[in-house]
Design an enzyme around this catalytic site. Sequence first.
Site, PDB file in Angstrom:
ATOM      1  N   SER A 111       4.577 -10.094   9.443  1.00  0.00           N
ATOM      2  CA  SER A 111       5.222 -10.384   8.232  1.00  0.00           C
ATOM      3  C   SER A 111       4.498  -9.012   7.215  1.00  0.00           C
ATOM      4  O   SER A 111       4.688  -7.906   7.042  1.00  0.00           O
ATOM      5  CB  SER A 111       5.622 -11.373   7.763  1.00  0.00           C
ATOM      6  OG  SER A 111       6.641 -11.077   6.759  1.00  0.00           O
ATOM      7  N   ASP A 250       9.364  -5.633   3.344  1.00  0.00           N
ATOM      8  CA  ASP A 250       8.471  -5.662   3.767  1.00  0.00           C
ATOM      9  C   ASP A 250       8.382  -5.923   5.321  1.00  0.00           C
ATOM     10  O   ASP A 250       8.854  -4.580   5.915  1.00  0.00           O
ATOM     11  CB  ASP A 250       7.559  -7.883   3.533  1.00  0.00           C
ATOM     12  CG  ASP A 250       8.960  -8.866   4.736  1.00  0.00           C
ATOM     13  OD1 ASP A 250       9.732  -7.724   5.041  1.00  0.00           O
ATOM     14  OD2 ASP A 250       8.191  -9.649   4.733  1.00  0.00           O
TER      15      ASP A 250
END
Length: 455
Positions: A111, A250
């Site tokens: 992530s 992201d």
Amino acid sequence: MMAGLFGTDGVRARINTGPMTAEAIVRLALAAGSWFVANNAVGKTGRKAGRPSVVIGKDTRLSGYMLESALVAGFTSIGMDCRLLGPVPTPAVAYLTSSLRAELGVMISASHNPHSDNGIKLFGPDGYKLDDAIETEISQLAAGSIALAEPENLGRARRMLDSVGRYVEFAKAAFPRNLRLDGMKIVVDCANGAAYRTAPDTLFELGVDVIPLAVTPNGMNINDMCGAVSPQMMAAAVVTHGADAGIALDGDADRLIMADEKGHLLDGDQLLATLAYALQQSGSLAGGGVVGTVMSNRGLELKLAEWGLDLHRSKVGDRYILETMRKTGINLGGEQSGHILLSDYATTGDGLLAALQMLALLKRSDKNASDLFTAFTPSPQKLENIYDIDRTILADDALQADISKIEASMNGQGRVLVRASGTENLIRVMVEADEMPLLDNVMQELILRIQSATK
């Protein structure tokens, strides 16, 4: 491997350490595949014959190649076919797991973490992330002996060449019909991550004049001073290019941070409030409220109350938000970090889908982003991370009692939250207060008390 293998969002660690070694990933694949073959298998996907299958996506980290190969080795050795998606956003894996009628979906990503970390996120055949109980069972299986397939029953692996195109079409299908974004100039920061093709392509096809940033991944520059965790470059580019707004995703594109035309940043709480009001006005908001987290700003809660809406708080993490949404019948949820969940469209947080809904609102209005997207005034809030600390100290009763006393001393003029990170080795401290001097004093007192507990 033990029962504590999974954190807030799957398995995550520095590459080649702990659960992020090739050997550990093979064991994880064996365990996860065995669980789904035994418990879900053919029934929930509607498959009547043939080998069970798993779809595997990844972000742009160099280590993704190693982990992908380890997963394939584990899954095929117990008789599962693998469809390799290549670099795609996490929500693309969720969507394609269900669309392709696979028993299991896997996303290789850490992530928002740096390239030196990586992780594994698992999805069931319905496209939803696994609940805690299933993750615990998989961890237990990984520690034991797992039966392997006979030679004639080994699985096969093949690359899926149209995964990006499929997800782009899925994202476009969630955009309002008969609406286009022609004439809009939008900065898109893809964090040198999984959305480096999908986000610019989708926006371009909807008519946007795209200003792309961080779309040249090299395996090690993911999230490096760019994207949702470092959106300042995006915000500056909005002003430089005279854009209508900016989007920052992201590394795996399940988070969204935006900027208005003045370069002012808009976090997940502001996006959540804007979408909540719009859905309420259109009669599309279900459940009489929205789902946030324990980190959601108190200003959001007060503004929602003005509109007659409730804020339900869950634990941090988009899967816990979604769990609460499903229990309450609410179709909108999110958190400050930029996870926005629109359950009418997707089964997990999706930064691109959320951005498209925000841009649709902007296109239909006669307002600038700065007027439309600033829905409330946040309460003063400060977040601090305490690094290199034993997170288990938070189980100490005396420490918890002192934290409660410190919060009580605020006399209802604020709140505190102290929690162990589910993805990194640190303790997160949050303080909200009506006035900054009170906030600063309480934050200092909390940090000193927590640090003293380790001595």
